[in-house]
Design a protein around this motif. Sequence first.
Motif, PDB file in Angstrom:
ATOM      1  N   GLU A   1       0.847  -1.210   0.000  1.00  0.00           N
ATOM      2  CA  GLU A   1       0.000   0.000   0.000  1.00  0.00           C
ATOM      3  C   GLU A   1       0.878   1.255   0.000  1.00  0.00           C
ATOM      4  O   GLU A   1       0.590   2.225  -0.709  1.00  0.00           O
ATOM      5  N   PHE A   2       1.973   1.215   0.791  1.00  0.00           N
ATOM      6  CA  PHE A   2       2.846   2.397   0.847  1.00  0.00           C
ATOM      7  C   PHE A   2       3.456   2.651  -0.533  1.00  0.00           C
ATOM      8  O   PHE A   2       3.501   3.791  -1.013  1.00  0.00           O
ATOM      9  N   GLU A   3       3.910   1.567  -1.174  1.00  0.00           N
ATOM     10  CA  GLU A   3       4.535   1.720  -2.496  1.00  0.00           C
ATOM     11  C   GLU A   3       3.509   2.191  -3.538  1.00  0.00           C
ATOM     12  O   GLU A   3       3.845   2.951  -4.449  1.00  0.00           O
ATOM     13  N   ARG A   4       2.261   1.800  -3.363  1.00  0.00           N
ATOM     14  CA  ARG A   4       1.208   2.304  -4.244  1.00  0.00           C
ATOM     15  C   ARG A   4       1.062   3.821  -4.062  1.00  0.00           C
ATOM     16  O   ARG A   4       0.949   4.572  -5.038  1.00  0.00           O
ATOM     17  N   MET A   5       1.101   4.266  -2.791  1.00  0.00           N
ATOM     18  CA  MET A   5       0.959   5.707  -2.517  1.00  0.00           C
ATOM     19  C   MET A   5       2.125   6.502  -3.117  1.00  0.00           C
ATOM     20  O   MET A   5       1.921   7.588  -3.663  1.00  0.00           O
ATOM     21  N   ILE A   6       3.330   5.937  -3.045  1.00  0.00           N
ATOM     22  CA  ILE A   6       4.500   6.620  -3.634  1.00  0.00           C
ATOM     23  C   ILE A   6       4.276   6.746  -5.147  1.00  0.00           C
ATOM     24  O   ILE A   6       4.387   7.839  -5.714  1.00  0.00           O
ATOM     25  N   ALA A   7       3.919   5.606  -5.779  1.00  0.00           N
ATOM     26  CA  ALA A   7       3.763   5.587  -7.244  1.00  0.00           C
ATOM     27  C   ALA A   7       2.652   6.538  -7.696  1.00  0.00           C
ATOM     28  O   ALA A   7       2.752   7.165  -8.749  1.00  0.00           O
ATOM     29  N   ALA A   8       1.603   6.655  -6.879  1.00  0.00           N
ATOM     30  CA  ALA A   8       0.466   7.515  -7.242  1.00  0.00           C
ATOM     31  C   ALA A   8       0.747   8.988  -6.940  1.00  0.00           C
ATOM     32  O   ALA A   8      -0.110   9.848  -7.186  1.00  0.00           O
ATOM     33  N   GLY A   9       1.908   9.288  -6.348  1.00  0.00           N
ATOM     34  CA  GLY A   9       2.257  10.683  -6.038  1.00  0.00           C
ATOM     35  C   GLY A   9       1.408  11.266  -4.924  1.00  0.00           C
ATOM     36  O   GLY A   9       1.168  12.464  -4.882  1.00  0.00           O
ATOM     37  N   GLU A  10       0.959  10.391  -3.995  1.00  0.00           N
ATOM     38  CA  GLU A  10       0.066  10.878  -2.938  1.00  0.00           C
ATOM     39  C   GLU A  10       0.831  11.466  -1.739  1.00  0.00           C
ATOM     40  O   GLU A  10       0.214  12.013  -0.830  1.00  0.00           O
ATOM     41  N   LEU A  11       2.167  11.292  -1.725  1.00  0.00           N
ATOM     42  CA  LEU A  11       2.927  11.713  -0.544  1.00  0.00           C
ATOM     43  C   LEU A  11       3.707  13.005  -0.794  1.00  0.00           C
ATOM     44  O   LEU A  11       4.336  13.162  -1.842  1.00  0.00           O
ATOM     45  N   LEU A  12       3.638  13.897   0.165  1.00  0.00           N
ATOM     46  CA  LEU A  12       4.417  15.136   0.091  1.00  0.00           C
ATOM     47  C   LEU A  12       5.897  14.791   0.212  1.00  0.00           C
ATOM     48  O   LEU A  12       6.758  15.366  -0.432  1.00  0.00           O
ATOM     49  N   GLU A  13       6.195  13.837   1.092  1.00  0.00           N
ATOM     50  CA  GLU A  13       7.557  13.338   1.286  1.00  0.00           C
ATOM     51  C   GLU A  13       7.451  11.964   1.877  1.00  0.00           C
ATOM     52  O   GLU A  13       6.442  11.602   2.474  1.00  0.00           O
ATOM     53  N   HIS A  14       8.517  11.181   1.699  1.00  0.00           N
ATOM     54  CA  HIS A  14       8.603   9.907   2.407  1.00  0.00           C
ATOM     55  C   HIS A  14      10.066   9.555   2.584  1.00  0.00           C
ATOM     56  O   HIS A  14      10.927  10.101   1.892  1.00  0.00           O
ATOM     57  N   ALA A  15      10.343   8.666   3.526  1.00  0.00           N
ATOM     58  CA  ALA A  15      11.720   8.243   3.764  1.00  0.00           C
ATOM     59  C   ALA A  15      11.700   6.832   4.319  1.00  0.00           C
ATOM     60  O   ALA A  15      10.681   6.381   4.865  1.00  0.00           O
ATOM     61  N   GLU A  16      12.837   6.153   4.156  1.00  0.00           N
ATOM     62  CA  GLU A  16      12.972   4.844   4.785  1.00  0.00           C
ATOM     63  C   GLU A  16      13.850   5.075   6.008  1.00  0.00           C
ATOM     64  O   GLU A  16      14.912   5.702   5.911  1.00  0.00           O
ATOM     65  N   TYR A  17      13.363   4.643   7.161  1.00  0.00           N
ATOM     66  CA  TYR A  17      14.076   4.893   8.419  1.00  0.00           C
ATOM     67  C   TYR A  17      14.101   3.590   9.205  1.00  0.00           C
ATOM     68  O   TYR A  17      13.045   3.044   9.532  1.00  0.00           O
ATOM     69  N   VAL A  18      15.321   3.113   9.478  1.00  0.00           N
ATOM     70  CA  VAL A  18      15.530   1.849  10.198  1.00  0.00           C
ATOM     71  C   VAL A  18      14.618   0.731   9.659  1.00  0.00           C
ATOM     72  O   VAL A  18      13.924   0.048  10.424  1.00  0.00           O
ATOM     73  N   GLY A  19      14.609   0.583   8.338  1.00  0.00           N
ATOM     74  CA  GLY A  19      13.921  -0.551   7.726  1.00  0.00           C
ATOM     75  C   GLY A  19      12.434  -0.387   7.474  1.00  0.00           C
ATOM     76  O   GLY A  19      11.782  -1.311   6.989  1.00  0.00           O
ATOM     77  N   ASN A  20      11.872   0.779   7.819  1.00  0.00           N
ATOM     78  CA  ASN A  20      10.442   0.997   7.562  1.00  0.00           C
ATOM     79  C   ASN A  20      10.223   2.288   6.793  1.00  0.00           C
ATOM     80  O   ASN A  20      11.006   3.223   6.895  1.00  0.00           O
ATOM     81  N   TYR A  21       9.124   2.301   6.039  1.00  0.00           N
ATOM     82  CA  TYR A  21       8.733   3.521   5.336  1.00  0.00           C
ATOM     83  C   TYR A  21       7.932   4.430   6.270  1.00  0.00           C
ATOM     84  O   TYR A  21       7.104   3.950   7.065  1.00  0.00           O
ATOM     85  N   TYR A  22       8.145   5.750   6.100  1.00  0.00           N
ATOM     86  CA  TYR A  22       7.345   6.765   6.789  1.00  0.00           C
ATOM     87  C   TYR A  22       7.020   7.832   5.752  1.00  0.00           C
ATOM     88  O   TYR A  22       7.894   8.205   4.965  1.00  0.00           O
ATOM     89  N   GLY A  23       5.798   8.348   5.759  1.00  0.00           N
ATOM     90  CA  GLY A  23       5.486   9.385   4.789  1.00  0.00           C
ATOM     91  C   GLY A  23       4.298  10.234   5.183  1.00  0.00           C
ATOM     92  O   GLY A  23       3.469   9.857   6.016  1.00  0.00           O
ATOM     93  N   THR A  24       4.239  11.415   4.542  1.00  0.00           N
ATOM     94  CA  THR A  24       3.204  12.410   4.834  1.00  0.00           C
ATOM     95  C   THR A  24       2.262  12.526   3.651  1.00  0.00           C
ATOM     96  O   THR A  24       2.720  12.762   2.534  1.00  0.00           O
ATOM     97  N   SER A  25       0.979  12.406   3.914  1.00  0.00           N
ATOM     98  CA  SER A  25      -0.021  12.523   2.849  1.00  0.00           C
ATOM     99  C   SER A  25      -0.121  13.973   2.377  1.00  0.00           C
ATOM    100  O   SER A  25      -0.202  14.896   3.186  1.00  0.00           O
ATOM    101  N   MET A  26      -0.096  14.152   1.081  1.00  0.00           N
ATOM    102  CA  MET A  26      -0.151  15.488   0.501  1.00  0.00           C
ATOM    103  C   MET A  26      -1.542  16.117   0.661  1.00  0.00           C
ATOM    104  O   MET A  26      -1.671  17.287   1.000  1.00  0.00           O
ATOM    105  N   ARG A  27      -2.591  15.328   0.419  1.00  0.00           N
ATOM    106  CA  ARG A  27      -3.950  15.860   0.303  1.00  0.00           C
ATOM    107  C   ARG A  27      -4.402  16.588   1.570  1.00  0.00           C
ATOM    108  O   ARG A  27      -4.814  17.748   1.524  1.00  0.00           O
TER     109      ARG A  27
END
Length: 203
Positions: free
Chosen positions: A64-90
């Motif tokens: 689901e996270f990778e879908r959000m990245i591909a769809a351009g739904e995140l203002l920013e995201h990063a991988e931190y200690v093995g997990n994804y974290y990101g902020t929804s743009m909308r």
Amino acid sequence: MTRKKKERGQLIVLSGPSGVGKSTVIAELLGQRKDIYFSVSFTTRAPRVGEADGVNYNFVDRAEFERMIAAGELLEHAEYVGNYYGTSMRVIEEKLAAGVDVLLDIEVQGAAKVRARCPEAALIFIIPPSFEELERRLRGRNTDSEEVITGRLQKAREEYRQIPSYDYLVVNDSVSEAAGEIISILTAEACRTRNRLHLIESV
Ligand code: 5GP
């Protein structure tokens, strides 16, 4: 006199090393400034005890996270200690457009992306009174192995190298003073001429 409301909200980014007490400072800040909207991030990490979906984070799987990245739904995201974290743009965009200030609690890679995309954001980094104090606080939790603590301290050293690109540095010596300094920063940001041009429009 009723002043005309500002048109856009202020985007505020708060970063700091694990163990600095950032969540406590944020809780104090939001208690005093109830008009600030705290952005609930998306993450692929598992919830910790006491964390609730939609409150602390929106917990999603990697697909689901990778879908959000591909769809351009995140203002920013990063991988931190093995997990994804990101902020929804909308959500963020809706709040800012409605004149609401938005607070992001994100790590340094995400903060750099926000800086690039939203140059008017205020970037604040929180540190403990000393690095020794950070080590003492991390050990004081009594929950992590020596390996985890060493990893967090190493990560903190890397994060400290990014501090010069932040606008403000707050020392969390006491929670109320740290929250007070952040409130002062927000007051100063609100007084920036570019944030007050609406007050002189009719002249
Ligand atoms: P934790 O797993 O301890 O809750 O968070 C780990 C790190 O991820 C913290 O430094 C926190 O600020 C950061 N973080 C939380 N949400 C986001 C996000 O949406 N984007 C980015 N880039 N970092 C985040």
